[in-house]
Write a protein that holds these residues in place. Structure first.
Motif, PDB file in Angstrom:
ATOM      1  N   GLN A 226       0.669  -2.065   0.365  1.00 54.63           N
ATOM      2  CA  GLN A 226      -0.044  -0.114  -0.087  1.00 54.63           C
ATOM      3  C   GLN A 226       0.985   1.491  -0.152  1.00 54.63           C
ATOM      4  OE1 GLN A 226      -3.093   0.161  -0.232  1.00 54.63           O
ATOM      5  NE2 GLN A 226      -4.114  -1.987   0.231  1.00 54.63           N
ATOM      6  N   GLN A 227       0.573   1.790  -0.657  1.00 55.52           N
ATOM      7  CA  GLN A 227       0.955   3.617  -1.100  1.00 55.52           C
ATOM      8  C   GLN A 227       2.602   2.914  -0.985  1.00 55.52           C
ATOM      9  OE1 GLN A 227       0.295   6.337   2.279  1.00 55.52           O
ATOM     10  NE2 GLN A 227      -1.654   5.344   2.694  1.00 55.52           N
ATOM     11  N   GLU A 228       2.880   2.002  -1.804  1.00 57.11           N
ATOM     12  CA  GLU A 228       3.905   1.876  -2.726  1.00 57.11           C
ATOM     13  C   GLU A 228       4.111   3.228  -3.931  1.00 57.11           C
ATOM     14  OE1 GLU A 228       7.750  -1.400  -2.331  1.00 57.11           O
ATOM     15  OE2 GLU A 228       5.516  -1.670  -2.910  1.00 57.11           O
ATOM     16  N   ARG A 229       5.628   3.324  -3.665  1.00 57.93           N
ATOM     17  CA  ARG A 229       5.256   3.352  -5.615  1.00 57.93           C
ATOM     18  C   ARG A 229       7.001   3.082  -5.995  1.00 57.93           C
ATOM     19  NH1 ARG A 229       7.580   9.648  -4.100  1.00 57.93           N
ATOM     20  NH2 ARG A 229       8.286   8.391  -2.178  1.00 57.93           N
ATOM     21  N   VAL A 230       6.452   1.899  -7.923  1.00 63.11           N
ATOM     22  CA  VAL A 230       7.122   0.997  -8.142  1.00 63.11           C
ATOM     23  C   VAL A 230       6.800   1.356  -8.996  1.00 63.11           C
ATOM     24  CG1 VAL A 230       7.585  -1.289  -8.038  1.00 63.11           C
ATOM     25  CG2 VAL A 230       6.526  -0.176  -6.465  1.00 63.11           C
ATOM     26  N   VAL A 231       8.080   1.527  -9.664  1.00 64.16           N
ATOM     27  CA  VAL A 231       8.742   1.811 -11.365  1.00 64.16           C
ATOM     28  C   VAL A 231       9.961   0.629 -11.968  1.00 64.16           C
ATOM     29  CG1 VAL A 231      11.066   2.519 -11.042  1.00 64.16           C
ATOM     30  CG2 VAL A 231      10.358   3.164 -13.546  1.00 64.16           C
ATOM     31  N   VAL A 232       8.411  -0.212 -12.996  1.00 57.78           N
ATOM     32  CA  VAL A 232       9.025  -0.960 -13.802  1.00 57.78           C
ATOM     33  C   VAL A 232       9.619  -0.682 -14.899  1.00 57.78           C
ATOM     34  CG1 VAL A 232       7.625  -3.212 -14.903  1.00 57.78           C
ATOM     35  CG2 VAL A 232       6.047  -1.548 -13.893  1.00 57.78           C
TER      36      VAL A 232
ATOM     37  N   THR B 277      -2.559   7.040  -3.016  1.00 59.63           N
ATOM     38  CA  THR B 277      -2.157   6.286  -4.136  1.00 59.63           C
ATOM     39  C   THR B 277      -1.102   5.551  -4.110  1.00 59.63           C
ATOM     40  OG1 THR B 277      -3.705   8.179  -4.900  1.00 59.63           O
ATOM     41  CG2 THR B 277      -2.994   5.911  -6.116  1.00 59.63           C
ATOM     42  N   THR B 278      -1.188   3.797  -4.544  1.00 61.31           N
ATOM     43  CA  THR B 278       0.027   3.035  -4.641  1.00 61.31           C
ATOM     44  C   THR B 278      -0.612   3.378  -6.104  1.00 61.31           C
ATOM     45  OG1 THR B 278      -1.150   2.245  -3.228  1.00 61.31           O
ATOM     46  CG2 THR B 278       0.558   1.348  -4.848  1.00 61.31           C
ATOM     47  N   LEU B 279       1.628   3.398  -6.692  1.00 60.43           N
ATOM     48  CA  LEU B 279       1.976   3.916  -7.988  1.00 60.43           C
ATOM     49  C   LEU B 279       2.474   2.646  -8.272  1.00 60.43           C
ATOM     50  CD1 LEU B 279       1.283   6.191  -9.926  1.00 60.43           C
ATOM     51  CD2 LEU B 279       3.850   6.982  -9.085  1.00 60.43           C
ATOM     52  N   LEU B 280       2.175   2.390  -9.680  1.00 58.51           N
ATOM     53  CA  LEU B 280       3.521   1.571 -10.193  1.00 58.51           C
ATOM     54  C   LEU B 280       3.556   2.112 -11.574  1.00 58.51           C
ATOM     55  CD1 LEU B 280       3.877  -0.883 -10.664  1.00 58.51           C
ATOM     56  CD2 LEU B 280       1.992  -2.811 -11.522  1.00 58.51           C
TER      57      LEU B 280
ATOM     58  N   ALA C 147      12.091   7.332 -12.297  1.00 57.78           N
ATOM     59  CA  ALA C 147      12.343   5.874 -11.846  1.00 57.78           C
ATOM     60  C   ALA C 147      13.555   6.364 -10.672  1.00 57.78           C
ATOM     61  CB  ALA C 147      13.553   5.045 -13.158  1.00 57.78           C
ATOM     62  N   ALA C 148      14.149   7.599  -9.876  1.00 56.02           N
ATOM     63  CA  ALA C 148      15.140   8.163  -9.267  1.00 56.02           C
ATOM     64  C   ALA C 148      14.345   8.090  -8.175  1.00 56.02           C
ATOM     65  CB  ALA C 148      15.986   8.389  -9.661  1.00 56.02           C
ATOM     66  N   ARG C 149      13.003   8.128  -8.081  1.00 61.41           N
ATOM     67  CA  ARG C 149      12.612   9.358  -7.264  1.00 61.41           C
ATOM     68  C   ARG C 149      11.115   7.938  -6.877  1.00 61.41           C
ATOM     69  NH1 ARG C 149      10.228  14.761  -9.482  1.00 61.41           N
ATOM     70  NH2 ARG C 149       8.648  14.791  -8.484  1.00 61.41           N
ATOM     71  N   CYS C 150      11.416   7.457  -7.562  1.00 60.07           N
ATOM     72  CA  CYS C 150      10.728   5.471  -6.873  1.00 60.07           C
ATOM     73  C   CYS C 150      10.899   5.004  -5.685  1.00 60.07           C
ATOM     74  CB  CYS C 150       9.745   5.062  -8.080  1.00 60.07           C
ATOM     75  SG  CYS C 150       8.737   5.318  -8.866  1.00 60.07           S
ATOM     76  N   ASP C 151       9.962   4.748  -5.225  1.00 64.73           N
ATOM     77  CA  ASP C 151      10.978   3.403  -3.680  1.00 64.73           C
ATOM     78  C   ASP C 151      11.310   2.447  -3.740  1.00 64.73           C
ATOM     79  OD1 ASP C 151       9.645   4.842  -2.019  1.00 64.73           O
ATOM     80  OD2 ASP C 151       7.113   3.912  -2.451  1.00 64.73           O
ATOM     81  N   ARG C 152      11.118   1.727  -4.643  1.00 65.37           N
ATOM     82  CA  ARG C 152      11.773   0.140  -5.688  1.00 65.37           C
ATOM     83  C   ARG C 152      11.458   0.042  -7.659  1.00 65.37           C
ATOM     84  NH1 ARG C 152       9.158  -5.196  -5.230  1.00 65.37           N
ATOM     85  NH2 ARG C 152       6.895  -3.816  -4.457  1.00 65.37           N
ATOM     86  N   GLN C 153      12.518  -0.113  -7.565  1.00 57.94           N
ATOM     87  CA  GLN C 153      12.035  -0.346  -9.420  1.00 57.94           C
ATOM     88  C   GLN C 153      12.357  -2.331  -9.512  1.00 57.94           C
ATOM     89  OE1 GLN C 153      15.949   1.447 -11.547  1.00 57.94           O
ATOM     90  NE2 GLN C 153      15.316   3.145 -10.228  1.00 57.94           N
ATOM     91  N   VAL C 154      11.809  -2.730 -10.604  1.00 56.21           N
ATOM     92  CA  VAL C 154      11.381  -3.992 -10.835  1.00 56.21           C
ATOM     93  C   VAL C 154      12.124  -4.054 -12.471  1.00 56.21           C
ATOM     94  CG1 VAL C 154       9.860  -4.568  -9.317  1.00 56.21           C
ATOM     95  CG2 VAL C 154       8.841  -4.275 -11.316  1.00 56.21           C
ATOM     96  N   HIS C 155      12.288  -4.859 -12.948  1.00 60.63           N
ATOM     97  CA  HIS C 155      12.655  -5.589 -14.034  1.00 60.63           C
ATOM     98  C   HIS C 155      12.936  -6.001 -14.480  1.00 60.63           C
ATOM     99  CE1 HIS C 155      15.696  -1.939 -13.082  1.00 60.63           C
ATOM    100  NE2 HIS C 155      16.331  -2.485 -11.755  1.00 60.63           N
ATOM    101  N   MET C 156      12.161  -6.120 -15.997  1.00 59.49           N
ATOM    102  CA  MET C 156      11.507  -6.458 -16.573  1.00 59.49           C
ATOM    103  C   MET C 156      12.073  -6.825 -18.349  1.00 59.49           C
ATOM    104  SD  MET C 156       6.852  -6.541 -16.915  1.00 59.49           S
ATOM    105  CE  MET C 156       7.279  -8.754 -17.402  1.00 59.49           C
TER     106      MET C 156
END
Lengths: 379, 247
Positions: free
Chosen positions: B46-52, B208-211, B220-229
């Motif tokens: 919840q409320q996390e900011r994740v960048v793909v 709001t949670t953000l994906l 991307a650097a401003r998000c809490d977490r980065q995931v890679h595909m």
């Protein structure tokens, strides 16, 4: 803003006009009509033809025309017209027959009723055309008007004498077939077009495809024949559906198939992102369709839609083959009167004028509607 | 407006607070024979900011489009805020109501005014009275700094303005989760940054949670977490792949 900016720096009056000789009527003439010796020759030739044709038409249609003929014992004496044949038009035939052509065999002293019906229809078209009436109440206006049309045509209530459909004819028949045709075939077409694009209901989709392909695959005349000859065979004995209604159903089904393809074209042309954005907002299927998809898709296909409507307005004249007396048929009936038999040109010109008036109005309206919608949306 | 927000927030707390905003469990998807999502498992709090991040064609878009069912997955589970996404229409309604989306190509409705674009979801999905919905929409338009454009049509606005409207439109639906598919992809760098500043500020406020999918390194650097595909899989980022998050 740009004027203010340039005014400070440049001698504005000198710069803001294009070079002399590139604007104005003379420049237009030179650019469009006398650009080369070839186009000059063509201009002169066509100009000559146009002037000649216009003059001979005026001579025939106005100068030498005969507007009325004397009557002997209630029978028209058309000898004046016969003598003027080929030299002047005999508009007297229209003066004599216009009520028969417009209202058919409707009882003569009651013909104010179909006359009002025609005016009601025209009023209905005008009101429906105005964007400020495009809201839910319009459905009520249509229902009220069509009920009123029914009351006036049939009578039998409010002290109006009963006139059965057998006595209807002329312009009201044409307008009834066209108006009810449009009113029912258009919603049908939208449903069929949506059904044909459905991905989740293959049975519905198949049904829609079959309907469109079957109806489009046969001529309107055969659908009308089917409706008038075959349809009663499927009905239980004693049930007799009126001929006018049968023709009306045939026209609705036929127009529906064509309009459905036009609407489908519009649905197809809409970017996929629009539907996705509507989905993403959580709108339901019908909300998405009614609020987002259709308003845009239908706007895209205004020209072919109106094209189809105009086509079907004229195609209503095909009902003559199943014995309905529409406007065109009444023209033929009028011409069967011996004294007037040889004046078909004048009658057909008169009929053409009525058809042109309606079709031209539709086509102008479609143009102005497109312009209006584009302007309103800032493009 | 100000009354609406806290009540929405308190309702949130009352509902399943522990459920993750998004749970993807071994999600698989094929386009025909092409395997585009391969055993994708992802949890977003919840409320996390994740960048793909990931190269084009790696399945980023497909993945986030599966979350609000713009695409359907064929295997595995997708659970949004405790609601599992199934063929049941009710679960789809619930999820779409809770999930907002911002597109690369804006996808504003060109036949509706800016204000009408933003009141659609409140009026038709949340059944809000028109006046209240307009007030809510105006408050968002004010926050994205274009209240004066409310009566205009999307075609009259610049790209950056249109994307700001799109953000206001998505947020006016009061989503708990916002998906953004390359929101700055069609904007120049400076405009993109301004849009993103707004997006982050607004998100901050409503929790709001953000994906987010982006190729923009700053973003991307401003998000809490980065995931890679890569090739339809979530992968552990090597340094080379981490760099793929930037152009």
């Amino acid at each position: 803003m740009s004027q203010a900016a340039t005014a400070g720096r440049l001698p504005a009056a000198a710069r803001e006009r294009p070079p002399a000789g590139t604007v104005g009527p003379w420049a237009w003439l030179r650019a469009n009509l006398f650009g080369s010796w070839w186009s000059t020759a063509l201009t002169l030739l066509l100009g000559y033809v146009i002037v000649r044709v216009t003059f001979s038409l005026l001579e025939w249609g106005v100068v030498n025309a005969i507007w009325s003929v004397p009557y002997r014992n209630g029978i028209a004496d058309t000898s004046v017209c016969q003598n003027a044949k080929g030299v002047g038009a005999c508009w007297a035939v229209l003066a004599d027959k216009y009520r028969l052509i417009l209202f058919g065999r409707y009882p003569y002293d009651q013909q104010w009723r179909p006359a009002i019906v025609v005016l009601l229809f025209i009023g209905l078209y005008i009101v429906s055309g105005m964007r400020r009436f495009w809201r839910k109440e319009l459905v009520l206006i249509w229902a009220a008007t069509l009920t009123l049309v029914g009351i006036l045509m049939w009578g039998g209530v409010f002290g109006l004498t009963l006139v059965t459909e057998d006595y209807w004819g002329g312009l009201p028949i044409t307008l009834i077939l066209a108006t009810f045709g449009a009113a029912f075939s258009f919603p049908l077409a939208i449903l069929v077009a949506l059904g044909r694009r459905s991905t989740k209901m293959p049975a519905v989709k198949l049904l829609c495809v079959l309907y469109v392909e079957l109806i489009r695959g046969v001529p309107l005349i055969s659908v009308l024949f089917m409706a008038s000859v075959m349809f009663p065979l499927f009905m239980p004995a004693g049930v007799n559906i009126d001929k006018l209604l049968r023709a009306q159903i045939a026209i609705i089904l036929f127009a529906g198939a064509y309009l459905a393809e036009v609407v489908r074209g519009g649905l197809q042309a809409l970017p996929k992102g629009q539907a996705e954005a509507a989905d993403a907002l959580g709108l339901s299927y019908w909300q998405k369709t009614g609020l987002i998809i259709l308003p845009q898709a239908l706007k895209l296909v205004i020209p072919p839609l109106v094209n189809t409507f105009i086509g079907f307005f004229k195609d209503t004249s095909l009902v003559l083959i199943i014995g309905l007396f529409d406007l065109l048929t009444m023209g033929k009936v009028a011409l069967s009167d011996p004294p007037w038999q040889s004046f078909s040109t004048e009658v057909y010109i008169g009929l053409a004028a009525v058809y042109i008036a309606f079709c031209f109005a539709m086509s102008r309206y479609s143009r102005s509607l497109e312009r209006d919608l584009n302007r309103a949306r800032g493009r | 407006m100000n009354q609406a927000m806290p009540s929405a927030a308190s309702k949130r707390d009352a509902s399943i607070p522990d459920a993750p905003a998004i749970l993807l469990d071994r999600v698989n998807k094929w386009y025909g024979a092409m395997h585009v999502l391969r055993d994708v498992s992802l949890t977003v709090g919840q409320q996390e900011r994740v960048v793909v991040c990931g190269p084009s064609g790696s399945g980023k878009s497909t993945m986030i489009r599966c979350i609000n069912r713009l695409e359907s997955h064929q295997e595995g589970r997708i659970v949004v805020d405790g609601t599992e996404l199934t063929d049941d229409l009710r679960s789809l309604d619930t999820i779409r109501r809770e999930v907002g989306m911002v597109f690369q190509s804006f996808n504003l409705f060109p036949h509706l005014t800016i204000l009408e674009n933003c009141t659609l979801a409140p009026i038709w999905v949340r059944k809000m009275p028109k006046a209240e919905a307009e007030e809510l929409a105006m408050s968002y338009l004010t926050r994205v700094k274009i209240p004066e454009q409310a009566k205009k049509y999307p075609g009259q606005l610049s790209g950056g303005q249109q994307q700001r409207v799109a953000i206001a439109r998505a947020l006016a639906g009061s989503p708990r989760l916002l998906l953004a598919d390359e929101p700055t992809g069609n904007l120049d760098h400076a405009t993109g940054l301004a849009v993103i500043d707004l997006l982050f500020a607004l998100r901050q406020r409503s929790g709001t949670t953000l994906l987010l999918i982006t190729h923009d390194r700053d973003l991307a650097a401003r998000c809490d977490r980065q995931v890679h595909m890569s090739d339809g899989r979530l992968v552990t980022p090597s340094d080379a792949e981490a760099a793929a998050c930037s152009p």
